[in-house]
Design a protein around this motif. Structure first.
Motif, PDB file in Angstrom:
ATOM      1  N   PHE A 303      34.073  13.251  -2.976  1.00 54.74           N
ATOM      2  CA  PHE A 303      33.709  14.540  -2.382  1.00 54.74           C
ATOM      3  C   PHE A 303      33.008  14.387  -1.045  1.00 54.74           C
ATOM      4  O   PHE A 303      32.519  15.355  -0.475  1.00 54.74           O
ATOM      5  N   GLY A 304      32.910  13.154  -0.566  1.00 57.81           N
ATOM      6  CA  GLY A 304      32.263  12.934   0.727  1.00 57.81           C
ATOM      7  C   GLY A 304      30.746  12.936   0.674  1.00 57.81           C
ATOM      8  O   GLY A 304      30.073  13.073   1.696  1.00 57.81           O
ATOM      9  N   GLY A 305      30.188  12.755  -0.499  1.00 56.28           N
ATOM     10  CA  GLY A 305      28.719  12.752  -0.621  1.00 56.28           C
ATOM     11  C   GLY A 305      28.127  11.363  -0.452  1.00 56.28           C
ATOM     12  O   GLY A 305      28.830  10.349  -0.471  1.00 56.28           O
ATOM     13  N   THR A 306      26.834  11.342  -0.299  1.00 56.20           N
ATOM     14  CA  THR A 306      26.094  10.113  -0.035  1.00 56.20           C
ATOM     15  C   THR A 306      24.966   9.977  -1.045  1.00 56.20           C
ATOM     16  O   THR A 306      24.344  10.971  -1.415  1.00 56.20           O
ATOM     17  N   VAL A 307      24.686   8.748  -1.456  1.00 56.38           N
ATOM     18  CA  VAL A 307      23.489   8.535  -2.253  1.00 56.38           C
ATOM     19  C   VAL A 307      22.422   7.870  -1.374  1.00 56.38           C
ATOM     20  O   VAL A 307      22.695   6.884  -0.691  1.00 56.38           O
ATOM     21  N   HIS A 308      21.250   8.465  -1.372  1.00 53.53           N
ATOM     22  CA  HIS A 308      20.096   7.867  -0.693  1.00 53.53           C
ATOM     23  C   HIS A 308      19.257   7.155  -1.745  1.00 53.53           C
ATOM     24  O   HIS A 308      18.689   7.806  -2.625  1.00 53.53           O
ATOM     25  N   TRP A 309      19.224   5.866  -1.627  1.00 53.49           N
ATOM     26  CA  TRP A 309      18.534   5.037  -2.618  1.00 53.49           C
ATOM     27  C   TRP A 309      17.268   4.481  -1.980  1.00 53.49           C
ATOM     28  O   TRP A 309      17.333   3.745  -1.010  1.00 53.49           O
ATOM     29  N   ARG A 310      16.115   4.872  -2.539  1.00 50.20           N
ATOM     30  CA  ARG A 310      14.865   4.462  -1.886  1.00 50.20           C
ATOM     31  C   ARG A 310      14.508   3.003  -2.186  1.00 50.20           C
ATOM     32  O   ARG A 310      14.661   2.539  -3.312  1.00 50.20           O
ATOM     33  N   ALA A 311      14.032   2.330  -1.139  1.00 43.89           N
ATOM     34  CA  ALA A 311      13.690   0.907  -1.261  1.00 43.89           C
ATOM     35  C   ALA A 311      12.222   0.708  -1.602  1.00 43.89           C
ATOM     36  O   ALA A 311      11.704  -0.390  -1.494  1.00 43.89           O
ATOM     37  N   PHE A 312      11.565   1.770  -2.028  1.00 46.84           N
ATOM     38  CA  PHE A 312      10.121   1.733  -2.301  1.00 46.84           C
ATOM     39  C   PHE A 312       9.882   1.138  -3.687  1.00 46.84           C
ATOM     40  O   PHE A 312       9.429   1.811  -4.605  1.00 46.84           O
ATOM     41  N   VAL A 313      10.217  -0.123  -3.832  1.00 41.84           N
ATOM     42  CA  VAL A 313      10.125  -0.788  -5.125  1.00 41.84           C
ATOM     43  C   VAL A 313       9.076  -1.892  -5.018  1.00 41.84           C
ATOM     44  O   VAL A 313       9.176  -2.776  -4.176  1.00 41.84           O
ATOM     45  N   TYR A 314       8.059  -1.807  -5.842  1.00 37.92           N
ATOM     46  CA  TYR A 314       6.998  -2.821  -5.838  1.00 37.92           C
ATOM     47  C   TYR A 314       6.288  -2.755  -7.177  1.00 37.92           C
ATOM     48  O   TYR A 314       6.502  -1.835  -7.972  1.00 37.92           O
ATOM     49  N   ASP A 315       5.429  -3.730  -7.403  1.00 40.61           N
ATOM     50  CA  ASP A 315       4.690  -3.785  -8.659  1.00 40.61           C
ATOM     51  C   ASP A 315       3.435  -2.942  -8.529  1.00 40.61           C
ATOM     52  O   ASP A 315       2.479  -3.338  -7.869  1.00 40.61           O
ATOM     53  N   HIS A 316       3.429  -1.755  -9.150  1.00 39.47           N
ATOM     54  CA  HIS A 316       2.249  -0.908  -9.022  1.00 39.47           C
ATOM     55  C   HIS A 316       1.259  -1.163 -10.152  1.00 39.47           C
ATOM     56  O   HIS A 316       0.330  -0.417 -10.360  1.00 39.47           O
ATOM     57  N   ARG A 317       1.489  -2.246 -10.877  1.00 42.46           N
ATOM     58  CA  ARG A 317       0.511  -2.637 -11.892  1.00 42.46           C
ATOM     59  C   ARG A 317       0.062  -4.063 -11.645  1.00 42.46           C
ATOM     60  O   ARG A 317      -0.021  -4.897 -12.531  1.00 42.46           O
ATOM     61  N   GLN A 318      -0.228  -4.304 -10.364  1.00 39.88           N
ATOM     62  CA  GLN A 318      -0.617  -5.637  -9.958  1.00 39.88           C
ATOM     63  C   GLN A 318      -2.051  -5.916 -10.429  1.00 39.88           C
ATOM     64  O   GLN A 318      -2.844  -5.011 -10.600  1.00 39.88           O
ATOM     65  N   ASP A 319      -2.358  -7.199 -10.612  1.00 38.96           N
ATOM     66  CA  ASP A 319      -3.729  -7.586 -10.936  1.00 38.96           C
ATOM     67  C   ASP A 319      -4.435  -7.916  -9.626  1.00 38.96           C
ATOM     68  O   ASP A 319      -4.004  -8.785  -8.874  1.00 38.96           O
ATOM     69  N   TRP A 320      -5.527  -7.213  -9.349  1.00 37.36           N
ATOM     70  CA  TRP A 320      -6.221  -7.433  -8.070  1.00 37.36           C
ATOM     71  C   TRP A 320      -6.743  -8.857  -7.938  1.00 37.36           C
ATOM     72  O   TRP A 320      -7.018  -9.319  -6.838  1.00 37.36           O
ATOM     73  N   ARG A 321      -6.885  -9.542  -9.067  1.00 36.03           N
ATOM     74  CA  ARG A 321      -7.369 -10.927  -9.009  1.00 36.03           C
ATOM     75  C   ARG A 321      -6.298 -11.878  -8.474  1.00 36.03           C
ATOM     76  O   ARG A 321      -6.603 -12.967  -8.001  1.00 36.03           O
TER      77      ARG A 321
END
Lengths: 659, 659
Positions: A303-321
């Protein structure tokens, strides 16, 4: 039939399209040629202008000397969006092959004002540098208990959704589309990338509501996109998996997408936040993000559509240590290995910096590192980390730096194919953006998406000229005085030297130096009694600096060559470290924080001096926000200065008050 | 007619009244004499016990040797609540002149178990030391968007309110009243002291719902109280003022109160949080808190009601830069000048410490400074700052320290007149308190309110004996091992040496050392690279230490004589300051934080070793919470240690890991 111009609800600000902006066009004799829905939009615009200012508009006559302005089909193929402008023998001519091109040409003439009708003009071709110029709305249909209706929205409720459904009257959505078209935006995603349960259904049984929004946007050349959840086949389709390589899942997406296009034939496509901050994604099935994106691309392709796939992937449960994990590295580490694997109608949407829309970040190294992938760069017009539309912070200069940044020759190509995307700052506030001066950010974004190498100050001139068409020079000068340097002012009184964050957790407004220091979010400054900053060098740090090509990898690697404004992003240095500016880090912190507040005080006084040149409601709204900005800037100054004085023990060389 | 014992809903824990706790009574021949509603409650209790364990119960026969237990009117006037206990010639006798006394006497026999029926017992008089033993519920009727249904509640939803109204079935409220009576509590306030709009109406058109709750509580001797808003005459009565000296306002309260008593003849009275954290109060009209309290006292007086007026008044919009304002001083400064001005049925309700229920605070100097005022001391059974019922933190020893603290001879008198009040930790959780071991806090509060000089460990023994009536010695030992020292363990791994806070803002769970450091809440630690603590001395600090009488004012004044555990509450000292323990402050911080975590690890292992001695659901719930407690304790240890290492630069003398 000319399409009537949308009527603004009582009390809503016309922003950069006040009636007077059409004075030059409205006083002329105009000929409009051609056919198609957007030609009717153009006709409606000119007709209303003529009604206001005494001109005349004629359809489909032969172009001759009787017209001041001729808008019609052009001779060459400029695509749907390009147009030409010329003036010869007293007639200004806009030529375009597509309806959008004609509309953009008209708005170009509006911007030029009287200049469009003076002397002669050689024929110039205008074409957008980027085919996709898109706004993402983080609007929720059902008001979220924590995030409210518009996530990171600072301008009231949603323009689209009210009481749990699409608004009844869409005249204001039409007016919004018109404003967007006037700065060149051609796509809007109408719901939050964090797709909650209610919003997930927009894809299926509630697609009719999206179709109504698309109908409202279409006359201004704007395609409608939808944020969807990767888990939709399970959530909506009752399947037991959302595995992108599973046949039933692919069939489900194909069928759902077909039905979307039955409802909205020019539907733009999907926006997806997957495997990010708790959202579902392909990782659960051991699949790659290319697998995930390509599945949706396949469903949209017919149908001529586009998917926008966000690259905002990271570990948001990181250990600050854990000092070996570096959130700044994450997008690059995740996605560069996938370069070349994404489908042609999959766009990888990359935030401009490696972290999260801070007032100062280096440009994301990912943007230059995926030559075989269509990339879109994502900016944040909504001022999450830049004053939340209570502070004046015009982001044009920052975006311009990002867009002019050169990794190597492939960058522009990659960006051009995917487009420029931004998170909108508009809501149902009477001024659209809460802070009336934040309208400049929305306008600037659109114009930079059309022409990334435009000078931001020149764009601001356009905005001033349109918004205040009868402004005396003193007003224009005053607006420049308070806007031009406002981003650097904001940077001065907030987190120093590129280190970022130091904001209050959760809502992100106002200072909290250690607010994210011991959190799982990967956003640290590591200040101790001796120094501050994050070592991201390749030699002794996290290696992030090595993700850049030369010369950047070398420049960023050493504290001696790293630009001052990014020093603490790349290096942990002692408070006595001497910057390229000649100042020590600690003295720089004190100085910039005192300067930043002084600059806000000055801007506030400048604004006060403009009373009488601006309508009272707008003047009062801005004046009131300056009070809050000043209060908050002082809070930033005092907290940051006290924090570093308490840690370093080094007094301010100029003996100013540090608490 | 004996009143049937409330039936617990399926799956709800019987807490400290399991059927087996009644074995000794239930196997005997009991005679009950006298009349009145609470005698029927006593009869119902004994009858059910007999049904379970084969005994017999007889009403109103002549007392003779045929009975093991005689419950009936006593010879002397012990008030409504006192009772006598004696055993002679094989008959145990409880004598009381009031129904409550008889009920408390029965529960006393239940606590004694088989001991009540052995040998001879000289007659002993039991009377509560405090006439008012009250629980405040911070329950909202309408779920609050931020605070949820129960403000600072960690045990599910409200026991009283559901779906915006009083619960349909009140069997569980009856069961709750029974548990409270069994530990001696005789009053309950059924709604949050922060009275929002919905809850305000409980006073007027929704009083019927409160009356239903009062009906459920009454058979167990509990009077019902209501939190009201000072602004009620405006909010509900449509008046233009809430001025306590205005005649129409006073009339409004008189009328409203009369209607309350028409619905609930034994209504206990009002609880008021005024001019506190944004609540309305008399300050708006230039009136004193005595004026405000006395107006309500006057309205309640004809009916025997009491107003509980909270002394929690301070500036919650303080500027952190301003070191002269000290929140710790506030209650004393506000209220001591009013001593003698409060009406006889007005009780000033004072938090036990000057700040806000921290794990360690000095005892509020206000409590000893208002001899001519009825004071109630307020404790917090709900563990807002002490682990939120995810951590084991038995507060008995802390409360006992507070209650045994001697200002001078007037204190006990003052306290006795006003009573002991606590914020409840119970909700609709199957274990009542979320953490099954937090039941011990609720029980201990009730028993200490009855007898403030009771040994807390002895009270804990009672709780263990009742809750686990068939427990082998190993279980009792294990419970003591994990509970006895749990408060000190919690103190060790959280904010050091009495400095307080260092919690995450808003929800107050988990560490954030600087979380409140630059806030308007008046809760600071002032740590810099050289030292930490708040100078509250009279000589060089805020003068708070001078609010105490001797010897405390002298003891607290100097860092040399100030108790270690309160050092940083009263003094700002260098990290190298040597404590009375012989350790430096910084080494004390490291040591206690490592020790605290080690103690949690040990407690977790002890609990694991008790599997098989405790029913599986309860064991699993506690085990699961220990995992969270340990995770959180480690987070506290590492954040606090890292924070002070980064600031002080002093390494741990024992070389342990500090991040």
């Amino acid at each position: 039939m000319p399409l009537p111009v949308p009527v603004l609800p009582e009390g809503v600000d016309p922003a950069w399209l006040p009636p007077a902006a059409f004075r030059a066009v409205g006083g002329r004799r105009t000929l409009i040629r051609g056919s198609g829905p957007l030609v009717e939009t153009v006709h409606g615009e000119v007709a209303q202008a003529c009604q206001l200012f005494g001109g005349r508009v004629v359809r489909d006559a032969a172009p001759d000397g009787a017209y001041d302005l001729v808008l019609g089909p052009g001779a060459e193929d400029l695509g749907d969006e390009g147009f030409t402008l010329a003036r010869e023998g007293g007639t200004t001519t806009v030529g375009a092959c597509g309806g959008r091109g004609l509309l953009y040409g008209l708005f170009h003439v509006v911007r030029l004002g009287e200049d469009a009708f003076r002397g002669e003009r050689a024929r110039v071709v205008h074409r957008p540098a980027l085919a996709l110029r898109m706004l993402d709305h983080w609007d929720n249909v059902a008001v979220h208990p924590v995030m409210g209706q518009v996530e990171r929205g600072y301008a009231g409720g949603s323009l689209f959704w009210e009481d749990g459904r699409a608004r009844g009257g869409l005249e204001r959505v039409r007016a919004y589309g018109r404003l967007l078209a006037a700065c060149g935006i051609n796509a809007v995603a109408v719901n939050n990338v964090n797709v909650h349960e209610t919003e997930a259904r927009l894809l299926t049984d509630r697609i009719g509501e999206v179709a109504r929004l698309a109908d409202a946007f279409r006359p201004y050349g704007i395609r409608t996109h939808l944020s969807v959840t990767f888990a939709a086949p399970m959530l909506l389709g009752g399947l037991l998996t959302a595995d992108p390589l599973d046949g039933t899942v692919r069939d489900w997406w194909a069928g759902a997408t077909r039905r979307v296009y039955e409802a909205i034939p020019d539907f733009g496509g999907y926006v997806v936040k997957a495997d990010s901050e708790g959202r579902p994604g392909p990782f659960a099935y051991g699949r790659s993000h290319a697998d995930g994106a390509n599945m949706l691309a396949a469903a949209l392709d017919p149908f001529g559509g586009t998917v926008h796939w966000r690259a905002f992937v990271y570990d948001h449960r990181q250990d600050w240590r854990d000092r070996t994990t570096d959130r700044a590295r994450a997008a690059y580490d995740h996605f560069v290995p996938l370069d070349g694997e994404f489908a042609g109608n999959a766009v990888l949407q990359v935030k401009h910096g490696p972290m999260d829309f801070q007032a100062r970040e280096p440009v994301s190294p990912l943007i230059g590192a995926m030559p075989r992938t269509r990339l879109a760069v994502e900016l944040q017009v909504t001022q999450e980390y830049t004053g939340q539309q209570r502070h004046v912070c015009w982001l044009g200069p920052m975006w311009s730096e990002v867009l002019r940044f050169r990794y190597d020759d492939t960058r522009v190509g990659g960006l051009a194919r995917g487009g420029l995307v931004a998170v909108s700052n508009a809501g149902d506030d009477p001024f659209w953006t809460g802070h009336p001066l934040a309208q400049a950010n929305l306008y600037t974004f659109g114009r930079l998406a059309w022409r990334p190498d435009a000078g931001p100050r020149e764009v601001l001139d356009e905005w001033i000229q349109l918004t205040f068409p009868d402004a005396p020079a003193r007003l224009a000068g005053g607006l420049h005085a308070v806007l031009d340097g406002s981003w650097r002012t904001y940077e001065k009184y907030t987190a120093p030297l590129g280190v970022g964050f130091m904001v209050q957790p959760g809502h992100h407004y106002g200072p909290s130096v250690d607010g994210y220091e011991y959190s799982p979010w990967g956003t640290y400054h590591f200040a101790d009694r001796d120094g501050v900053g994050v070592d991201r060098s390749a030699a002794t740090g996290t290696g992030y600096a090595g993700q850049y090509g030369k010369p950047w990898s070398e420049l960023y690697e050493s504290p001696d060559t790293c630009p001052d404004e990014l020093l603490l992003f790349f290096h942990h240095v002692p408070y006595g470290h001497v910057l390229r500016s000649g100042k020590t880090v600690i003295q720089h912190i004190y100085d910039t924080h005192f300067e930043g507040v002084a600059e806000v005080e000055e801007a506030r006084a400048t604004w006060a001096s403009l009373a009488g040149l601006v309508d009272p409601a707008r003047h009062a709204r801005v004046a009131e926000r300056y009070e809050e900005q000043l209060r908050c800037a002082r809070e930033w100054r005092d907290q940051v200065n006290s924090y570093f004085f308490r840690k370093s023990g080094v007094p301010d060389a100029r003996g100013r008050r540090v608490y």
